[in-house]
Design an enzyme around this catalytic site. Structure first.
Site, PDB file in Angstrom:
ATOM      1  CG  HIS A 119      -2.070   0.925   1.104  1.00 33.20           C
ATOM      2  ND1 HIS A 119      -1.973   2.260   1.362  1.00 33.20           N
ATOM      3  CD2 HIS A 119      -3.330   0.685   0.684  1.00 33.20           C
ATOM      4  CE1 HIS A 119      -3.155   2.817   1.124  1.00 33.20           C
ATOM      5  NE2 HIS A 119      -3.990   1.891   0.709  1.00 33.20           N
TER       6      HIS A 119
ATOM      7  CG  ASP B 232      -8.802  -4.375  -2.557  1.00 31.67           C
ATOM      8  OD1 ASP B 232      -9.979  -4.257  -2.187  1.00 31.67           O
ATOM      9  OD2 ASP B 232      -8.203  -3.509  -3.204  1.00 31.67           O
TER      10      ASP B 232
HETATM   11  N1  ACO Z   1       4.073  -7.699  -4.764  1.00 32.04           N
HETATM   12  C1  ACO Z   1       5.416  -7.687  -4.920  1.00 32.04           C
HETATM   13  N2  ACO Z   1       6.190  -6.573  -4.790  1.00 32.04           N
HETATM   14  C2  ACO Z   1       5.575  -5.437  -4.476  1.00 32.04           C
HETATM   15  C3  ACO Z   1       4.176  -5.380  -4.281  1.00 32.04           C
HETATM   16  C4  ACO Z   1       3.409  -6.566  -4.431  1.00 32.04           C
HETATM   17  N3  ACO Z   1       2.087  -6.563  -4.272  1.00 32.04           N
HETATM   18  N4  ACO Z   1       3.823  -4.107  -3.976  1.00 32.04           N
HETATM   19  C5  ACO Z   1       4.944  -3.397  -3.973  1.00 32.04           C
HETATM   20  N5  ACO Z   1       6.024  -4.202  -4.260  1.00 32.04           N
HETATM   21  C6  ACO Z   1       7.440  -3.807  -4.297  1.00 32.04           C
HETATM   22  C7  ACO Z   1       7.767  -3.003  -5.550  1.00 32.04           C
HETATM   23  O1  ACO Z   1       8.193  -3.834  -6.599  1.00 32.04           O
HETATM   24  C8  ACO Z   1       8.865  -2.094  -5.048  1.00 32.04           C
HETATM   25  O2  ACO Z   1      10.034  -2.837  -4.948  1.00 32.04           O
HETATM   26  P1  ACO Z   1      11.474  -2.118  -5.222  1.00 32.04           P
HETATM   27  O3  ACO Z   1      11.619  -1.090  -4.139  1.00 32.04           O
HETATM   28  O4  ACO Z   1      12.473  -3.221  -5.138  1.00 32.04           O
HETATM   29  O5  ACO Z   1      11.388  -1.510  -6.597  1.00 32.04           O
HETATM   30  C9  ACO Z   1       8.437  -1.779  -3.605  1.00 32.04           C
HETATM   31  O6  ACO Z   1       7.653  -2.917  -3.194  1.00 32.04           O
HETATM   32  C10 ACO Z   1       7.590  -0.512  -3.468  1.00 32.04           C
HETATM   33  O7  ACO Z   1       6.470  -0.624  -4.369  1.00 32.04           O
HETATM   34  P2  ACO Z   1       5.868   0.559  -5.212  1.00 32.04           P
HETATM   35  O8  ACO Z   1       5.202   0.013  -6.416  1.00 32.04           O
HETATM   36  O9  ACO Z   1       6.902   1.622  -5.413  1.00 32.04           O
HETATM   37  O10 ACO Z   1       4.802   1.116  -4.187  1.00 32.04           O
HETATM   38  P3  ACO Z   1       3.594   2.077  -4.545  1.00 32.04           P
HETATM   39  O11 ACO Z   1       3.309   2.824  -3.295  1.00 32.04           O
HETATM   40  O12 ACO Z   1       3.870   2.869  -5.767  1.00 32.04           O
HETATM   41  O13 ACO Z   1       2.413   1.060  -4.902  1.00 32.04           O
HETATM   42  C11 ACO Z   1       0.605  -0.434  -4.676  1.00 32.04           C
HETATM   43  C12 ACO Z   1       1.437   0.665  -3.992  1.00 32.04           C
HETATM   44  C13 ACO Z   1       0.128   0.036  -6.051  1.00 32.04           C
HETATM   45  C14 ACO Z   1      -0.608  -0.718  -3.805  1.00 32.04           C
HETATM   46  C15 ACO Z   1       1.489  -1.705  -4.809  1.00 32.04           C
HETATM   47  O14 ACO Z   1       1.862  -2.162  -3.535  1.00 32.04           O
HETATM   48  C16 ACO Z   1       0.783  -2.816  -5.583  1.00 32.04           C
HETATM   49  O15 ACO Z   1       0.849  -2.845  -6.817  1.00 32.04           O
HETATM   50  N6  ACO Z   1       0.078  -3.756  -4.870  1.00 32.04           N
HETATM   51  C17 ACO Z   1      -0.692  -4.788  -5.540  1.00 32.04           C
HETATM   52  C18 ACO Z   1      -2.011  -4.234  -6.018  1.00 32.04           C
HETATM   53  C19 ACO Z   1      -2.990  -3.965  -4.876  1.00 32.04           C
HETATM   54  O16 ACO Z   1      -3.189  -4.801  -3.996  1.00 32.04           O
HETATM   55  N7  ACO Z   1      -3.619  -2.794  -4.930  1.00 32.04           N
HETATM   56  C20 ACO Z   1      -4.644  -2.410  -3.956  1.00 32.04           C
HETATM   57  C21 ACO Z   1      -4.152  -1.319  -3.055  1.00 32.04           C
HETATM   58  S1  ACO Z   1      -5.356  -0.957  -1.819  1.00 32.04           S
HETATM   59  C22 ACO Z   1      -6.485  -0.053  -2.643  1.00 32.04           C
HETATM   60  O17 ACO Z   1      -6.290   0.599  -3.602  1.00 32.04           O
HETATM   61  C23 ACO Z   1      -7.788  -0.108  -2.124  1.00 32.04           C
END
Ligand code: ACO
Length: 425
Positions: A302, A359
């Protein structure tokens, strides 16, 4: 007044600080460009406050979420979705008389104009209910034009909350080819939605109080989440003076993406894929760590929470109880729990502070309640609606609101002469 000091090109600039009621500190850069010629660059807006807001407080490090000061754990236990909707939109919990009036008005505005059924008929049966939802909400502005009279705005707010459940249920009935079921005034908000979803003309449908109550709690948990992608979209569209319906329709579209509200559907698809692959959850945890795979653990991570999402805690606790009481044995729940356990012990997830989000378990509850997968994000939208409205209203009533218009750092070609087509290579 406290200030931050910026040193730029040998000059020092003082920037005022804004401190919120929970001690959050913001550097006010409203005059930055005018005084320094520079702007800030923050793709994804992770460090940018777009507004001051008195609606929702989140502390992502500690896993706190409060609506108007009330913790969501207490609200889900003691309150109802309509009470929370009132709280978000009006700022205070309603008195009994206020809640009765609110409920009465929502009940008597739930019908759709009969002509609107033609819109539903125009969609192919395969249409995703989120596209139908955003389209029909946008078209409400044609039926209920908006002017700035506060009483009209208030009535449109009531109409929207009252009608969204009818629109959602009609979208579902259309997708499965069943006749639309009209709203009933003797049922609760969530009970009426379930009845419009699952009743058929040939049978009597009894709303299951456990399902009704669980849905009510899920809607409360989704009701607001400050300046997330869809809410910022609502504020952005609304800042141009576009109608409430146009702004909310845009919010629904923003919510549909798999990185946002669409994640609840994506989680179930992912769990189903793992189940079909022999429930080998370790393989998927490894895949999620491998950037080359393009696979992410849906329902994990998140932007704001760097700790357990407090909503996920409540839902996980409810999932066990509700599935047991409904007599549902869902193999996906076991896979989800194993996946969570393995991920939370893994350095990759620990270092990045990736925890289950709202979620991760909500889809399992929706499945147990008989809600089809393609309706999950619609459920999220129904829950989020009061939050979107509260945020829109706060922006609409704020005399300091300006049209949302970020700037950019241009990195394209410099000025160059036009090349005639014959001379191009
Ligand atoms: N699985 C694996 N790796 C992940 C995940 C995941 N679900 N989420 C983040 N990471 C990793 C990224 O690859 C990144 O790694 P790095 O630092 O080595 O490059 C690090 O964790 C940070 O992730 P970001 O994408 O920069 O974080 P951001 O804040 O931009 O994204 C998000 C947040 C979109 C929720 C992300 O965690 C994600 O894609 N999760 C899966 C989708 C999801 O569950 N979305 C629902 C969110 S809740 C809502 O909207 C109601």
């Amino acid at each position: 007044m406290q200030k931050a000091t910026l040193s730029l090109n040998g000059q020092t600039h003082e920037l005022p600080l804004v401190v919120g009621t929970e001690g959050e500190v913001g550097i006010d850069i409203r005059k930055l460009r005018a005084t320094t010629g520079a702007i800030t660059l923050d793709p994804g807006y992770g460090n940018t406050g777009s507004c001051e807001s008195a609606i929702t407080f989140i502390n992502g490090e500690e896993g706190i979420l409060r609506y108007r000061g009330y913790g969501i754990e207490e609200l889900t236990e003691k309150s109802s979705f309509l009470e929370v909707a009132y709280l978000l939109i009006e700022g205070e919990l309603p008195t009994k008389a206020q809640l009765d009036r609110f409920r009465h008005r929502l009940t008597y505005h739930s019908l759709l104009h009969e002509d609107m059924k033609k819109f539903f008929e125009g969609f192919p049966p395969s249409a995703h209910p989120m596209s139908v939802l955003s389209t029909i909400i946008a078209s409400l502005s044609a039926y209920y034009p908006e002017n700035n009279d506060p009483a009209d705005v208030e009535l449109n707010i009531i109409r929207l909350i009252a009608k969204i459940k009818t629109i959602a249920a009609f979208a579902y009935k259309k997708s499965i080819g069943q006749p639309y079921i009209y709203p009933r005034n003797d049922l609760s908000y969530t009970g009426d939605f379930l009845h419009m979803m699952f009743a058929v003309p040939s049978e009597t449908y009894e709303v299951d109080p456990l399902v009704e109550n669980t849905l009510d709690k899920l809607l409360i948990l989704h009701a607001d989440h400050e300046q997330n992608c869809s809410t910022s979209t609502v504020r952005m569209v609304g800042s141009s003076g576009a109608s409430l319906f146009a702004a909310i329709s845009a919010g629904v579209s923003a919510l549909s993406g798999p990185l946002h509200g669409g994640a609840n559907q994506a989680v179930i698809n992912m769990l189903e894929r793992i189940r079909q692959d022999g429930a080998n959850y370790r393989k998927y945890v490894e895949m999620a760590k491998d950037k080359e795979s393009g696979f992410r653990l849906m329902g994990f991570g998140h932007r704001v929470y760097k700790n357990f999402d407090p909503r996920a805690r409540v839902i996980k606790a409810a999932a066990d109880q509700v599935l047991e009481r409904l007599g549902v044995d869902d193999p996906l729940l076991d896979i989800a729990k194993q996946l969570e356990r393995v991920a939370l012990e893994d350095d990759y997830f620990i270092e990045r502070k990736l925890y289950p989000n709202v979620d991760f378990y909500s889809g399992i509850l929706y499945r147990a309640m008989g809600i089809p997968t393609n309706m999950f994000t619609v459920m999220f939208a129904m829950g989020r609606l009061p939050g979107w409205i509260a945020q829109w209203k706060e922006m609409h009533n704020d005399p300091n609101t300006r049209i949302y218009r970020p700037r950019q750092i241009y990195v394209g070609p410099n000025a160059r002469p036009y090349v005639p087509i014959e001379a191009r290579e």
